[in-house]
Write an enzyme that holds these catalytic residues in place. Structure first.
Site, short mmCIF file in Angstrom:
data_model
loop_
_atom_site.label_atom_id
_atom_site.label_comp_id
_atom_site.label_asym_id
_atom_site.label_seq_id
_atom_site.Cartn_x
_atom_site.Cartn_y
_atom_site.Cartn_z
N ASN A 223 -10.43 0.65 1.56
CA ASN A 223 -8.98 0.74 1.43
C ASN A 223 -8.62 0.55 -0.04
O ASN A 223 -8.64 -0.57 -0.55
CB ASN A 223 -8.32 -0.33 2.31
CG ASN A 223 -6.80 -0.31 2.23
OD1 ASN A 223 -6.22 0.41 1.42
ND2 ASN A 223 -6.16 -1.11 3.05
N HIS B 7 -3.00 6.91 5.73
CA HIS B 7 -3.39 5.73 4.94
C HIS B 7 -4.60 5.00 5.55
O HIS B 7 -4.65 4.76 6.76
CB HIS B 7 -2.20 4.77 4.85
CG HIS B 7 -2.53 3.46 4.22
ND1 HIS B 7 -3.14 3.36 2.99
CD2 HIS B 7 -2.35 2.18 4.66
CE1 HIS B 7 -3.30 2.09 2.70
NE2 HIS B 7 -2.84 1.35 3.69
N CYS C 105 0.80 -1.22 0.00
CA CYS C 105 0.00 0.00 0.00
C CYS C 105 0.83 1.28 0.00
O CYS C 105 0.36 2.32 -0.41
CB CYS C 105 -0.93 0.01 1.22
SG CYS C 105 -2.12 -1.34 1.25
N HIS D 234 -2.85 19.72 7.49
CA HIS D 234 -3.71 18.64 7.02
C HIS D 234 -2.94 17.31 7.04
O HIS D 234 -1.74 17.27 6.78
CB HIS D 234 -4.22 18.91 5.61
CG HIS D 234 -4.83 20.27 5.46
ND1 HIS D 234 -6.08 20.57 5.94
CD2 HIS D 234 -4.34 21.42 4.91
CE1 HIS D 234 -6.35 21.85 5.68
NE2 HIS D 234 -5.31 22.37 5.06
N HIS E 279 12.15 1.59 6.37
CA HIS E 279 11.98 0.17 6.04
C HIS E 279 12.31 -0.69 7.26
O HIS E 279 13.39 -0.58 7.83
CB HIS E 279 12.91 -0.22 4.88
CG HIS E 279 12.41 -1.36 4.07
ND1 HIS E 279 12.09 -2.59 4.60
CD2 HIS E 279 12.15 -1.46 2.73
CE1 HIS E 279 11.68 -3.40 3.63
NE2 HIS E 279 11.71 -2.75 2.49
#
Length: 451
Positions: free
Chosen positions: A384, A351, A184, A347, A263
């Site tokens: 989603n 996700h 995603c 703002h 990561h």
């Protein structure tokens, strides 16, 4: 044969030394200028502008209510009673409304999963988004020099990026990239790649396309961890146009000011929290472990330490540093200070990984409900949509008339691997919602909703 006098000899020697000294000075100055020029060009960052973006809105034939989802799951005759009860509970807690979208092929009885249907789904999303983007910006397809596309689970041959080149007859020297398997968060990874390419290719336009294929990722088995993805993922896609041309400043909406990537793939629990695999009956799907929310929290903690250094005011940085010193060196039992990111951004586009992930992010960042509204309403209306979700959220902010000139927007995504990525945008002008056309425009008056 005349003999050179001593004064003459001394004069010639002085001139020679002066000439040599001037050359040495010249060489030293040249080396210094070359060194400074090298430093300048290494540190120089071309400004990258976001002219506009477009989000695809499927037609009414793709609407899938919660009741339709359960009905089609029962009619598929692939799930046992326990699996159906589990899916009902997930749907009840999903944060979904009644107008999310799935491919029309999945609503048929029986559903269809051929390669043709998969191509049809993805091509509709991509072409719909790009057509709208080009119409909005009036940029010619032949002027596009960079193309970056991401789709995690559907990667046919020829690639989807090649399909775009063929469809729009893009030029033969285009820099074309097709990213797969990055989850995603791939949407912001694609944006980061495009930004880096624009730093070394002057006077260029870059198109970024983010989408996912629901048909390919659909699971027909009874493993609970793999059924969750059926309940959460829905159709969606976005196309974004970037430019490094200074002449585009006045017609652009935003400037892309920063990208940050974290990561956590070295951690086995994080790595295995989202995994595409087969169950015991060889049904393929995407497994979401119970550790996925924990992985998101860990990745976010590491991420904000990097991002915070460059966006937070000094007062917040000092508070954060003081808490770390007290915890690590003074051995005080206390939680690290969570900086107030509402002082850095107006703002937030968080996700839409699911309600549990949204709750965790809101808790970690201490965000109020107003700042979480774009994420929660996007999950409610569109579900989603994977890598494209943050663009539906930004569209929500625009449709609500919230974007003012100078506002800073934080887009945040999580993805398999496990990754946490951010993009920071700054509004170059106030967005007039009456002049915008996006998926929210004709129904924004219905939001926010309470559920």
């Amino acid at each position: 044969m005349s003999i050179i006098s001593m004064p003459t000899l001394l004069s010639i020697l002085a001139q020679f030394l002066a000439f040599k000294a001037n050359h040495v000075s010249f060489l030293l100055c040249s080396c210094l200028m070359a060194y400074l020029a090298t430093l300048y060009f290494k540190s120089y960052q071309r400004k990258v502008y976001l002219l506009d973006f477009a989000c695809y809105k499927p037609g009414p034939e793709c609407i899938c209510t919660k009741e339709m989802y359960i009905d089609r799951s029962i009619r598929a005759r692939r799930f046992n009673d326990e699996s159906m009860d589990f899916q009902r509970r997930i749907m009840d807690k999903s944060g979904f409304g009644q107008k999310t979208y799935v491919p029309e092929s999945l609503l048929r009885i029986p559903p269809e999963f051929g390669i043709g249907e998969k191509r049809k789904e993805t091509e509709a999303l991509i072409i719909g988004a790009i057509d709208e983007l080009l119409a909005k910006t009036q940029v010619k397809a032949m002027d596009i020099g960079i193309l970056v596309l991401n789709s995690s689970v559907f990667f046919p041959m020829p690639s989807l990026s090649a399909m775009i080149v063929n469809r729009y007859k893009l030029r033969e020297n285009i820099l074309s990239y097709n990213l797969s398997g990055m989850g995603c968060s791939a949407g912001l990874i694609s944006l980061d790649l495009a930004r880096r390419l624009l730093q070394v290719h002057p006077n260029s336009y870059a198109v970024v396309v983010s989408t996912e294929n629901i048909n390919t990722g659909w699971y027909f088995g009874n493993q609970r961890s793999m059924l969750v993805s059926n309940c959460l993922f829905r159709m969606g896609g976005a196309a974004i146009l970037l430019s490094n041309n200074s002449s585009d400043y006045h017609r652009s909406k935003y400037q892309l000011t920063q990208t940050v990537r974290t990561h956590k793939g070295y951690d086995d629990d994080c790595y295995n929290s989202i995994l595409q695999r087969e169950d015991e009956e060889h049904n393929s799907g995407i497994a979401l472990s119970k550790d996925v929310t924990l992985a998101a929290g860990q990745a976010l903690k590491a991420h904000i330490q990097v991002l915070g250094k460059s966006v937070l005011p000094l007062s917040e940085l000092l508070k954060f540093l003081a808490s770390l010193v007290a915890k690590k060196f003074l051995k005080k039992k206390m939680k690290p200070y969570i900086p107030n990111f509402e002082l850095a951004f107006e703002h937030f586009c968080i996700h839409t990984g699911g309600k549990a992930v949204q709750d965790e992010v809101q808790k970690q960042l201490h965000l109020d409900d107003w700042h979480m509204e774009p994420s929660r309403m996007t999950l409610y209306r569109f579900g989603n949509t994977s890598s494209s979700s943050v663009w539906y959220e930004l569209g929500y902010c625009e449709a609500k008339g919230r974007i003012k000139k100078g506002d800073r927007i934080w887009q945040l995504q999580f993805g398999s691997g496990f990754k946490c990525n951010s993009v920071v945008l700054q509004a170059l002008r106030t967005i007039d919602p009456t002049k915008e056309n996006n998926p929210w425009s004709d129904e924004i008056h219905e939001f926010p909703v309470k559920f």
